[in-house]
Design a protein around this motif. Structure first.
Motif, short mmCIF file in Angstrom:
data_model
loop_
_atom_site.label_atom_id
_atom_site.label_comp_id
_atom_site.label_asym_id
_atom_site.label_seq_id
_atom_site.Cartn_x
_atom_site.Cartn_y
_atom_site.Cartn_z
N VAL A 113 25.43 -18.73 35.14
CA VAL A 113 25.44 -17.43 34.48
C VAL A 113 25.04 -16.36 35.49
O VAL A 113 24.16 -16.58 36.32
CB VAL A 113 24.49 -17.42 33.27
N GLU A 114 25.68 -15.19 35.39
CA GLU A 114 25.32 -14.04 36.22
C GLU A 114 24.79 -12.92 35.32
O GLU A 114 25.43 -12.56 34.33
CB GLU A 114 26.53 -13.52 37.00
N ILE A 115 23.62 -12.39 35.67
CA ILE A 115 23.04 -11.26 34.94
C ILE A 115 23.53 -9.99 35.62
O ILE A 115 23.16 -9.67 36.75
CB ILE A 115 21.50 -11.32 34.94
N VAL A 116 24.37 -9.26 34.93
CA VAL A 116 24.97 -8.05 35.50
C VAL A 116 24.00 -6.88 35.46
O VAL A 116 23.84 -6.14 36.43
CB VAL A 116 26.27 -7.69 34.74
N ASP A 117 23.30 -6.72 34.33
CA ASP A 117 22.40 -5.57 34.20
C ASP A 117 21.41 -5.83 33.08
O ASP A 117 21.71 -6.55 32.12
CB ASP A 117 23.19 -4.29 33.90
N VAL A 118 20.22 -5.23 33.22
CA VAL A 118 19.20 -5.24 32.18
C VAL A 118 18.74 -3.81 31.98
O VAL A 118 18.37 -3.13 32.96
CB VAL A 118 18.00 -6.14 32.55
N ARG A 119 18.75 -3.34 30.77
CA ARG A 119 18.39 -1.95 30.49
C ARG A 119 17.33 -1.88 29.41
O ARG A 119 17.38 -2.61 28.40
CB ARG A 119 19.62 -1.15 30.03
N LEU A 120 16.36 -0.97 29.62
CA LEU A 120 15.35 -0.67 28.61
C LEU A 120 15.83 0.54 27.83
O LEU A 120 15.79 1.66 28.31
CB LEU A 120 13.99 -0.39 29.27
N LYS A 121 16.30 0.30 26.62
CA LYS A 121 16.87 1.39 25.83
C LYS A 121 15.78 2.34 25.34
O LYS A 121 15.95 3.56 25.36
CB LYS A 121 17.62 0.83 24.62
N ARG A 122 14.69 1.77 24.88
CA ARG A 122 13.64 2.59 24.29
C ARG A 122 12.29 1.96 24.56
O ARG A 122 12.12 0.75 24.43
CB ARG A 122 13.86 2.73 22.78
N VAL A 123 11.33 2.80 24.93
CA VAL A 123 9.95 2.36 25.14
C VAL A 123 9.07 3.25 24.28
O VAL A 123 9.03 4.47 24.46
CB VAL A 123 9.54 2.46 26.62
N ASP A 124 8.36 2.65 23.35
CA ASP A 124 7.55 3.42 22.40
C ASP A 124 6.22 2.73 22.19
O ASP A 124 6.06 1.54 22.45
CB ASP A 124 8.29 3.55 21.08
N PHE A 125 5.23 3.52 21.74
CA PHE A 125 3.94 2.95 21.41
C PHE A 125 4.00 2.23 20.07
O PHE A 125 4.81 2.57 19.21
CB PHE A 125 2.87 4.04 21.33
#
Length: 295
Positions: free
Chosen positions: A160-172
């Motif tokens: 498997v190849e991981i193309v991208d990882v994104r943090l859509k939202r960071v909240d408390f």
């Protein structure tokens, strides 16, 4: 007639045989050819291919970039011991179909669960050593790349190849959101009050400077007015002196009339003076003295 039937039967048998031996690989797919349950070959090139009927079977795998979007955000703790809710998604694809099949038996759901677990673990490690400010702004891109590389290192053996990882939202988390918002509100109020104080000080400075300029302008205008008035009075005095110098007796008479007008302005005025005094000279003798120059 028998020849026609034989020809038709032959064509049908040929078509069935061709259908059993031929298969098409789409450009969006990998094809794995099995022989009695063993992988014989992997086909990545699209087009028409052939297999042995009843011996070979073909399984197709999606070769496109796939997405794993977590339905619920993960709870992660920062280096400041503050809990965050991180919502992320992963872009991945099959790089080695043979290893992928051996690892997951072609089960895409199992592969997604494995990748989700690895992403969650890598995310914890990346966020645990960073502050809230670094995760949300300053080092957000670096953290995402760090997570991608960590997951890629652990899934390279499963094809498997991981193309991208994104943090859509960071909240408390809800427990501390209120306190954070109150602290942010207090900070904004402090900055607003500071700006108001600076504005008030600048306003006082501008008003003081305007008042100073006003006083300077009024003083300068008053000085010029008094100077012009003095020059006018001097010229008027010179004109009066020149005019009255030509007839001193008329000047004396004129000044006496002005004194009378000022003294007897109202009927109720009372003046106690000797009638024979010099003040009533022109009332007793309105004509000028003999020998005085006349005009």
């Amino acid at each position: 007639m028998n020849k026609i039937v034989a020809t038709v039967v032959g064509l049908v048998l040929a078509a069935v045989l061709f259908r059993a031996c031929a298969f098409i690989v789409d450009q969006r797919q990998f094809a794995i050819v099995f022989a009695l349950g063993q992988i014989k070959r992997v086909i990545a090139e699209p087009g028409l291919h052939f297999k042995l009927p009843l011996i070979n079977n073909v399984v197709y795998l999606d070769r496109r970039i796939l997405t794993i979007d977590t339905p619920q955000p993960d709870r992660v703790q920062t280096s400041e011991k503050k809990n965050l809710l991180v919502d992320s998604f992963v872009k991945w694809r099959i790089q080695d179909p043979r290893r992928y099949w051996v690892s997951f038996q072609g089960n895409e759901r199992a592969a997604q669960e494995r990748i989700n677990t690895l992403v969650r673990d890598a995310m914890n490690q990346a966020v645990n050593k960073r502050t809230v400010n670094e995760v949300t702004s300053r080092e957000r891109d670096r953290a995402m790349e760090e997570i991608r590389l960590a997951v890629q290192e652990r899934v390279k053996d499963v094809g498997v190849e991981i193309v991208d990882v994104r943090l859509k939202r960071v909240d408390f988390v809800p427990e501390i959101s209120d306190s954070v918002f109150r602290r942010m509100e207090a900070e904004r109020k402090r900055v607003a009050n500071e700006q108001r104080s600076i504005g008030a000080a600048e306003g006082e400075k501008i008003r003081a400077d305007a008042d100073r300029q006003r006083e300077v302008l009024l003083a300068e205008a008053y000085r010029q007015a008094q100077q012009i008035k003095g020059e006018g009075d001097a010229k008027a005095s010179a004109i009066y002196a020149s005019a009255f110098g030509q007839s001193p007796e008329f000047f004396t008479f004129y000044r006496s009339l002005e004194a009378y007008r000022a003294s007897f302005r109202s009927r109720s005025d009372l003046l106690v003076v000797d009638p024979s005094s010099e003040f009533f000279r022109y009332m007793r003798t309105p004509t000028p003295a003999r020998g005085a120059p006349t005009r």
